[in-house]
Each structure stands twice: as C-alpha cells, then as structure tokens.
Design an enzyme around this catalytic site. Structure first.
Site, PDB file in Angstrom:
ATOM      1  CG  LEU A 198      -2.193  -0.903   1.046  1.00  0.00           C
ATOM      2  CD1 LEU A 198      -3.032  -0.877   2.315  1.00  0.00           C
ATOM      3  CD2 LEU A 198      -3.057  -0.527  -0.163  1.00  0.00           C
ATOM      4  CB  CYS A 228      -4.832  -4.952   1.225  1.00  0.00           C
ATOM      5  SG  CYS A 228      -3.135  -4.873   0.625  1.00  0.00           S
ATOM      6  N   GLY A 282      -7.188  -5.443 -14.358  1.00  0.00           N
ATOM      7  CA  GLY A 282      -6.036  -5.057 -13.555  1.00  0.00           C
ATOM      8  C   GLY A 282      -4.744  -5.523 -14.181  1.00  0.00           C
TER       9      GLY A 282
END
Ligand SMILES: Cc1cc2nc3c(=O)[nH]c(=O)nc-3n(C[C@H](O)[C@H](O)[C@H](O)COP(=O)(O)O)c2cc1C
Length: 321
Positions: A80, A136, A274
């Site tokens: 992240l 995540c 993606g």
C-alpha cells in the site's frame, strides 16, 4: 465505435453512469494518470477507475522484491505505498479529468478509525465513490485481517457508511471460507456494491537462497491464474446481492472480452481489468469491442441484459472430485 455501440456498453452502477462496464482496478493504474502517457490509451475506454489504495498517513510500502511473475499471473506485495489521503485529495485529484470517466477512491487502514478518517477526507472531495479495501493481503495490520472476519468487515462498512453519502463499494477477500456470508453482513451494514475479488495469497521461493522471493515473504496472486476462483466467488456473492439489487464489479484475471462476458453472466454488473494492463495497456478498447460484438450476435441491446443470466446444470454431484 458508433454512438449506438457506445450506448450498448453503458451501465448503471450504484447510481453512477459508466460509459462501459470496464473498471480499471486499484493498484494497476496509479492514481488515474499513469497510462494516459501511453499512446492510444484513453481513460474514456473505462467506465470507472479505482485509484491506488490510500491510507491516512503516507506509506513507503514493503521492501523489494514487490512483484514476481508466475505462470498465468503475478504475485505482488506492494504494501500500500501511497502519499496519504490529504495529498491525494489536494494534489492529485485536481489534475484528473472527471469528464473522461468516474474515479473511485480505494481506502485502507490499520484501524477502524483510520478507515473512517480516510473516508471523511474523500467524502469532501470530487471522487464519485469510495471502495473499501478490507481485503489487502500485503499489510501487517488491517486489510485482510478485517476482510476475513464478517463481523469486522461489517463494522468497517458501518463506520464508513456513517461518514459518507457517496456510493460505497466493499472489496471482498477470496481468502475466506464464507464469502457469501460476509457479503450478507456487509449489505446489512450499508454497502451499496461489491468488488469481487481481491488477490489470493501466495508465495514464491528462491531455491538457491531458500528464501521467499518477495520482500514481504508472501503476496497477492492476480491475473488469469485466479479467474476460475474469482468467477465462482462472483456467482456466490451474486446470489446474496440479487434480491437487494446490489451490483458487483467482477474481477480476477480478465484479459479478453470472453473473460469479461463470463463474469457478467455469473452476476457482475461491471468488470475489472487489472493485471491484464501490464501485458497490454491497450486491452480496454478490444474488450469493449468484443462485448458489443457478442451482444449483437445474441440479439441483446445492452450489457445489463447479460448480468446474472447463468443457467446452472441441474445434475448436482455430491462432491467435485
Ligand atoms: C500490483 C498490484 C497492486 C494492487 N494494489 C491494490 C490496492 O492498492 N488496493 C486494492 O484494493 N487492490 C489492489 N490490487 C488488487 C487489484 O485491484 C485486483 O483486485 C486484483 O489484482 C484482481 O484483478 P486482476 O487479476 O485483473 O489483476 C492490486 C493488484 C496488483 C497486481
């Protein structure tokens, strides 16, 4: 593409008008500007763009290696990395062209309070919707720790719901046993839509040093390798969503129009692209054209007519072995 073709592709998602059912996925397009430098690429080819996962404070992310190519996919453990919500809203969003497409913030945190604060910041911004990343696998606290527990997932959704009227999309983890049960709790907690699925946890090992290749030891598997899992999860979550009219962005390994159509048939209203962008940044116009060709070939006039049209086989085997 003719204006008629364009009309066929338009979908409604949580009250937002998407030009096409394609959504560029979080972490694969930076903050919406990354691919605009590629000749022939246009954000207009996507109905929406999910921005990179954003936390309250800036994050440097994990140590390298952060990505590793696998057969039919890739492992990532970015951790992240992002400049923090305030910076994204003040410095990045003003440069985006909101006439081109819809922009969706993707929020993450280590605590419930983090999620709430980031949601508050994006609530006071021009983003069209907020995607809650409770799935995540690459951060030590928060992330998948919330997403794999239905009660904690619901608490995050409820807390974020309390601070924004923007459409809320909850991104579900495939790394859990009962994804449908989790979806049910998130609907009760106030989500408007779902993203199904985030990456599957995986690992790669360097056999000479006998150490994991990723700096984070483990990472998220994406790309065509995860498509069958993602399709089943989309089908399962759709059963829960259907009575409530809650839409899903189906995702995981989509690289062709045929892949996208499978997800729509399984119950998705929109479909995510993606990892495929890393192989081919110009994949979107091809997928859009393929969807239009399929609709015409089947006498359909709009994408929504495909959503959830799966006809299950009636013979129910007792087990799948
Ligand atoms: C390099 C990379 C970074 C990602 N970062 C995020 C992120 O910040 N937030 C998030 O919700 N998902 C993130 N994802 C997951 C994708 O948004 C997507 O859900 C997943 O990769 C499955 O789709 P795909 O197979 O088409 O890539 C990331 C994926 C990759 C490959």
């Amino acid at each position: 593409m003719t204006p008629e073709d364009q009309k066929m592709l338009a979908v409604d998602f949580c009250g937002m008008k998407f030009n096409t059912p394609l959504v560029l996925l979080s972490g694969c397009v930076g903050f919406g500007e990354e691919y605009t430098r590629v000749a022939g690429f246009s954000n207009r080819d996507a109905g929406a763009i999910c921005l990179k996962g954003t936390t309250l404070e800036p994050r440097l992310g994990n140590q390298p290696h952060r990505v590793y190519e696998t057969p039919m996919g890739m492992l990532n453990a970015i951790g992240l990395q992002n400049p923090g919500a305030r910076y994204v809203v003040d410095k990045i969003l003003p440069a985006l062209d909101f006439d081109e497409t819809r922009f969706i913030a993707n929020i993450a945190g280590s605590t419930l309070e983090d999620y709430v604060e980031v949601a508050r910041i994006f609530d006071q911004s021009p983003v069209d919707a907020i995607e809650i990343n409770i799935s995540c696998p690459n951060v030590k606290a928060g992330g998948v720790a919330f997403g794999n527990d239905p009660e904690m997932s619901a608490r995050v959704v409820e807390a974020v719901r309390a601070v924004t009227q923007k459409p809320l999309i909850t991104k579900l983890s495939p790394n859990q046993t009962d994804v449908a049960g989790n979806a049910r709790r998130c609907i009760e907690a106030g989500t408007d839509g779902f993203a199904v699925i985030n990456t599957l946890m995986g690992m790669a090992i360097d056999i000479e040093s006998r150490t994991p290749i990723l700096g984070n030891n483990q990472g998220g598997l994406s790309g065509p390798a995860i498509k069958p899992v993602a399709l089943l999860r989309t089908h399962q979550v759709y059963q829960v969503c259907k009575p409530h009219g809650i839409p899903i962005i189906g995702q995981g390994g989509i690289t062709t129009a045929e892949d996208a159509i499978e997800f729509l048939i399984a119950g998705a209203t929109a479909v995510g692209i993606g990892t495929a962008l890393f192989y081919d940044p110009l994949v979107c116009p091809k997928v859009n054209a393929g969807i239009v060709a399929y609709l015409k070939r089947h006498g359909l006039t709009e994408v929504a007519q495909l959503t959830g049209t799966l006809v299950l086989n009636q013979n129910k085997p007792a087990c799948t072995c």
